[in-house]
Design a protein around this motif. Sequence first.
Motif, PDB file in Angstrom:
ATOM      1  N   CYS A  44       0.844  -1.197   0.000  1.00  0.00           N
ATOM      2  CA  CYS A  44       0.000   0.000   0.000  1.00  0.00           C
ATOM      3  C   CYS A  44       0.882   1.252   0.000  1.00  0.00           C
ATOM      4  O   CYS A  44       1.992   1.236   0.525  1.00  0.00           O
ATOM      5  N   ASN A  74      -5.778  -8.835   1.175  1.00  0.00           N
ATOM      6  CA  ASN A  74      -5.368  -8.638  -0.216  1.00  0.00           C
ATOM      7  C   ASN A  74      -6.523  -8.162  -1.095  1.00  0.00           C
ATOM      8  O   ASN A  74      -6.410  -8.130  -2.306  1.00  0.00           O
ATOM      9  N   GLN A  75      -7.635  -7.772  -0.497  1.00  0.00           N
ATOM     10  CA  GLN A  75      -8.808  -7.404  -1.284  1.00  0.00           C
ATOM     11  C   GLN A  75      -8.779  -5.982  -1.830  1.00  0.00           C
ATOM     12  O   GLN A  75      -9.602  -5.651  -2.663  1.00  0.00           O
ATOM     13  N   PHE A  76      -7.889  -5.159  -1.377  1.00  0.00           N
ATOM     14  CA  PHE A  76      -7.865  -3.774  -1.810  1.00  0.00           C
ATOM     15  C   PHE A  76      -6.701  -3.575  -2.769  1.00  0.00           C
ATOM     16  O   PHE A  76      -5.558  -3.395  -2.359  1.00  0.00           O
ATOM     17  N   LEU A  77      -6.981  -3.655  -4.045  1.00  0.00           N
ATOM     18  CA  LEU A  77      -5.994  -3.488  -5.112  1.00  0.00           C
ATOM     19  C   LEU A  77      -4.846  -4.490  -5.006  1.00  0.00           C
ATOM     20  O   LEU A  77      -3.733  -4.216  -5.429  1.00  0.00           O
ATOM     21  N   TYR A  78      -5.123  -5.648  -4.393  1.00  0.00           N
ATOM     22  CA  TYR A  78      -4.143  -6.746  -4.304  1.00  0.00           C
ATOM     23  C   TYR A  78      -2.826  -6.278  -3.682  1.00  0.00           C
ATOM     24  O   TYR A  78      -1.747  -6.588  -4.176  1.00  0.00           O
ATOM     25  N   GLN A  79      -2.939  -5.560  -2.552  1.00  0.00           N
ATOM     26  CA  GLN A  79      -1.763  -4.957  -1.928  1.00  0.00           C
ATOM     27  C   GLN A  79      -1.114  -5.832  -0.857  1.00  0.00           C
ATOM     28  O   GLN A  79      -0.172  -5.405  -0.196  1.00  0.00           O
TER      29      GLN A  79
END
Length: 116
Positions: A44, A74-79
């Motif tokens: 991030c 890992n659900q937010f822009l695969y971060q």
Amino acid sequence: MGGRPSVHQKSIHDFTVKDAKGKDADLSVYKGKVLLVVNVASKCGYTNLNYTQLTELYSKYKDNGFEILAFPCNQFLYQEPGSSEDAEQFACTRFKAQYPIFQKVKVNGKDAAPSC
């Protein structure tokens, strides 16, 4: 008359989650402590700032009954693309995290944690 039946509300202390290595972690061990439950991600744009601040906050208050419970996601822009153990190693090595890093979770959708 007119009263609602008592509905048991689950407390965070009623849950057992998995640690970064996949072992059960009973959250009842944190009863009586102030908890900060946070989603973390190693890729991030705020990773450096957030982990630095979490480490500082924990260092300052850990002896006063304060705990941070970090859940990679890992659900937010695969971060957070690696494994749970990768996330734990990253936090503990790079940012000297002394608070627990748990298994990766999903925070939305049909498999969102906690499932109750």
